[in-house]
Design an enzyme around this catalytic site. Structure first.
Site, PDB file in Angstrom:
ATOM      1  N   THR A   1       0.773  -1.385   0.007  1.00 21.76           N
ATOM      2  CA  THR A   1       0.107   0.129  -0.007  1.00 21.76           C
ATOM      3  C   THR A   1       0.833   1.186   0.106  1.00 21.76           C
ATOM      4  OG1 THR A   1      -1.761  -1.000   1.144  1.00 21.76           O
ATOM      5  CG2 THR A   1      -1.340   1.130   1.623  1.00 21.76           C
TER       6      THR A   1
ATOM      7  N   ARG B   1     -14.469  -7.364   0.538  1.00 24.17           N
ATOM      8  CA  ARG B   1     -13.926  -6.816   1.663  1.00 24.17           C
ATOM      9  C   ARG B   1     -13.236  -5.410   1.665  1.00 24.17           C
ATOM     10  NH1 ARG B   1      -8.095  -5.267   2.872  1.00 24.17           N
ATOM     11  NH2 ARG B   1      -7.722  -5.518   4.893  1.00 24.17           N
ATOM     12  N   VAL B   2     -13.385  -4.521   2.494  1.00 28.03           N
ATOM     13  CA  VAL B   2     -12.708  -3.203   2.422  1.00 28.03           C
ATOM     14  C   VAL B   2     -11.878  -3.088   3.685  1.00 28.03           C
ATOM     15  CG1 VAL B   2     -13.158  -0.629   2.367  1.00 28.03           C
ATOM     16  CG2 VAL B   2     -14.883  -2.371   1.499  1.00 28.03           C
ATOM     17  N   GLY B   3     -10.456  -2.498   3.639  1.00 24.73           N
ATOM     18  CA  GLY B   3      -9.772  -2.296   4.560  1.00 24.73           C
ATOM     19  C   GLY B   3      -9.601  -0.825   5.020  1.00 24.73           C
ATOM     20  N   ASP B   4      -8.544  -0.418   5.847  1.00 28.40           N
ATOM     21  CA  ASP B   4      -8.505   0.790   6.381  1.00 28.40           C
ATOM     22  C   ASP B   4      -8.380   1.989   5.287  1.00 28.40           C
ATOM     23  OD1 ASP B   4      -6.052  -0.185   6.052  1.00 28.40           O
ATOM     24  OD2 ASP B   4      -5.276   1.236   7.137  1.00 28.40           O
TER      25      ASP B   4
ATOM     26  N   THR C   1      -0.390   2.095   6.948  1.00 21.94           N
ATOM     27  CA  THR C   1      -0.391   0.472   6.047  1.00 21.94           C
ATOM     28  C   THR C   1      -0.275  -0.566   7.156  1.00 21.94           C
ATOM     29  OG1 THR C   1       1.051  -0.387   4.467  1.00 21.94           O
ATOM     30  CG2 THR C   1       2.019   1.184   5.818  1.00 21.94           C
ATOM     31  N   GLY C   2      -0.967  -1.708   6.718  1.00 23.41           N
ATOM     32  CA  GLY C   2      -0.872  -2.718   7.752  1.00 23.41           C
ATOM     33  C   GLY C   2      -2.193  -3.513   7.641  1.00 23.41           C
TER      34      GLY C   2
ATOM     35  N   GLY D   1      -5.638  -4.164   7.884  1.00 23.55           N
ATOM     36  CA  GLY D   1      -6.651  -3.065   7.775  1.00 23.55           C
ATOM     37  C   GLY D   1      -7.756  -3.219   8.871  1.00 23.55           C
TER      38      GLY D   1
HETATM   39  N1  ASP Z   1      -3.973  -1.597   4.966  1.00 22.12           N
HETATM   40  C1  ASP Z   1      -4.139  -2.141   3.695  1.00 22.12           C
HETATM   41  C2  ASP Z   1      -5.418  -2.995   3.845  1.00 22.12           C
HETATM   42  O1  ASP Z   1      -5.797  -3.585   4.797  1.00 22.12           O
HETATM   43  C3  ASP Z   1      -3.065  -3.304   3.257  1.00 22.12           C
HETATM   44  C4  ASP Z   1      -1.648  -2.613   3.472  1.00 22.12           C
HETATM   45  O2  ASP Z   1      -1.468  -1.771   4.020  1.00 22.12           O
HETATM   46  O3  ASP Z   1      -0.671  -3.282   2.830  1.00 22.12           O
HETATM   47  O4  ASP Z   1      -6.196  -2.868   3.015  1.00 22.12           O
END
Ligand code: ASP
Length: 324
Positions: free
Chosen positions: A190, A218-221, A241-242, A244
């Site tokens: 990301t 699915r939706v992340g952060d 990033t991480g 989510g």
């Molecule tokens: N935060 C992103 C998500 O969960 C993934 C990522 O940061 O690599 O969609």
């Protein structure tokens, strides 16, 4: 001259020096440098933080090394579904999109939502329809096909897990440090940017393909204002990033702003509290970049590594990858 500053990230996760080839390392550094310079060029000529974060993120979206735009990961169905968001710290305006495909630069769509619609958050086919109306650039499926990404999907499907870009997904109930659940096979991520311009305004932007093998829409952060992205001139601008799911539950980006606004914490202390205390307790792996209106920059992460870069008022470009 008034100061300006910018920081970017290209994702956090299991990024180890021991598994990185010198050639890959060089390519990542080059990609990060190109992006930070694109944003910095705008800031140094008096441009806005908003333009700078969009320009930096666009460069990263155009680079197949990173999990956003062209290099977006694959869903369980073998599609690329991208998310992005942007926020202006000057007026708390924000724009975000989720579950979109075939848009070359999702961050520009998020910005169009913010500036040219009466909405904040658009999804799927509606967002695409809006992109057409805004005459944004589309790209065919082939543009988004990156073989390594597809191999990642096949690998993830074997375990039937959703995979964070850099790490095999842990169960949401396991704590950090469970080495058995990690693999250093994948090292893309990301992307995001935060900036302060000479006018004293800050902004944040985040863009992603999400997590490999994600299902069920699915939706992340990343596109969620307050979770993956936040900006307020009075406090800070943040891009996360991480994993989510954890960042949403921690309301991570807004929490940093709140710790500054209501508890009077410095940017450094607020970032530490969220990344190294709160998220670690939840079991949420990842990191973030943050900037305040004085140009202080923080880039904390609780994972093995995070692709990151920063530059303050035309000074030296800092580029980091590992945890050292
Ligand atoms: N935060 C992103 C998500 O969960 C993934 C990522 O940061 O690599 O969609």
């Amino acid at each position: 001259m008034k100061q300006f500053a910018i920081a970017i990230h290209g994702g956090a996760g299991t990024i180890l020096r021991s598994t990185m080839s010198p050639e890959n390392e060089m390519n990542y550094k080059k990609g990060l440098e190109e992006a930070i310079l694109a944003g910095d060029a705008i800031l140094s000529s008096g441009g806005t933080a908003l333009d700078a974060v969009e320009a930096a993120v666009k460069k990263l979206e155009d680079n197949p090394l990173f999990n956003a735009g062209r290099g977006a990961v694959f869903t369980n169905e073998g599609k690329n579904e991208m998310d992005s968001s942007i926020m202006n710290g000057q007026n708390l305006m924000a724009g975000a999109v989720t579950g979109i495909n075939n848009i070359k630069n999702p961050i520009s769509l998020a910005r169009a939502v913010m500036e040219k619609s009466e909405h904040v958050f658009l999804s799927g086919s509606g967002a695409i329809e809006f992109a057409k109306k805004m005459k944004l650039e589309f790209a065919p499926d082939e543009y988004f096909f990156v073989q390594e990404r597809y191999d990642q999907l096949l690998q993830a499907k074997e375990s039937d897990h959703m995979v964070l870009d850099h790490s095999i997904l842990r169960s949401t109930n396991t704590a950090l440090g469970d080495a058995e659940n990690k693999t250093p096979t994948s090292k893309k991520g990301t992307v995001g940017a935060v900036a302060l311009d000479i006018h004293g305004n800050i902004a944040a932007a985040t863009s992603t393909g999400g997590m490999t093998n994600k299902k069920f829409g699915r939706v992340g952060d990343s596109p969620v204002i307050g979770a993956g992205t936040y900006a307020n001139n009075n406090t800070c601008a943040v891009s996360c990033t991480g994993h989510g799911e954890f960042f949403i539950r921690a309301v991570a980006a807004y929490d940093i702003s709140c710790l500054m606004e209501y508890k009077g914490l410095s940017l450094n202390k607020a970032c530490d509290e969220v990344v190294h205390q709160k998220l670690v307790k939840l079991g949420g792996e990842g990191g973030l970049i943050a900037i305040d209106a004085e140009g202080n920059i923080e880039m904390p992460f609780n994972s093995e590594g995070m692709y990151r870069a920063s530059r303050k008022s035309g000074g030296e470009v800092y580029i980091g990858i590992y945890n050292d």
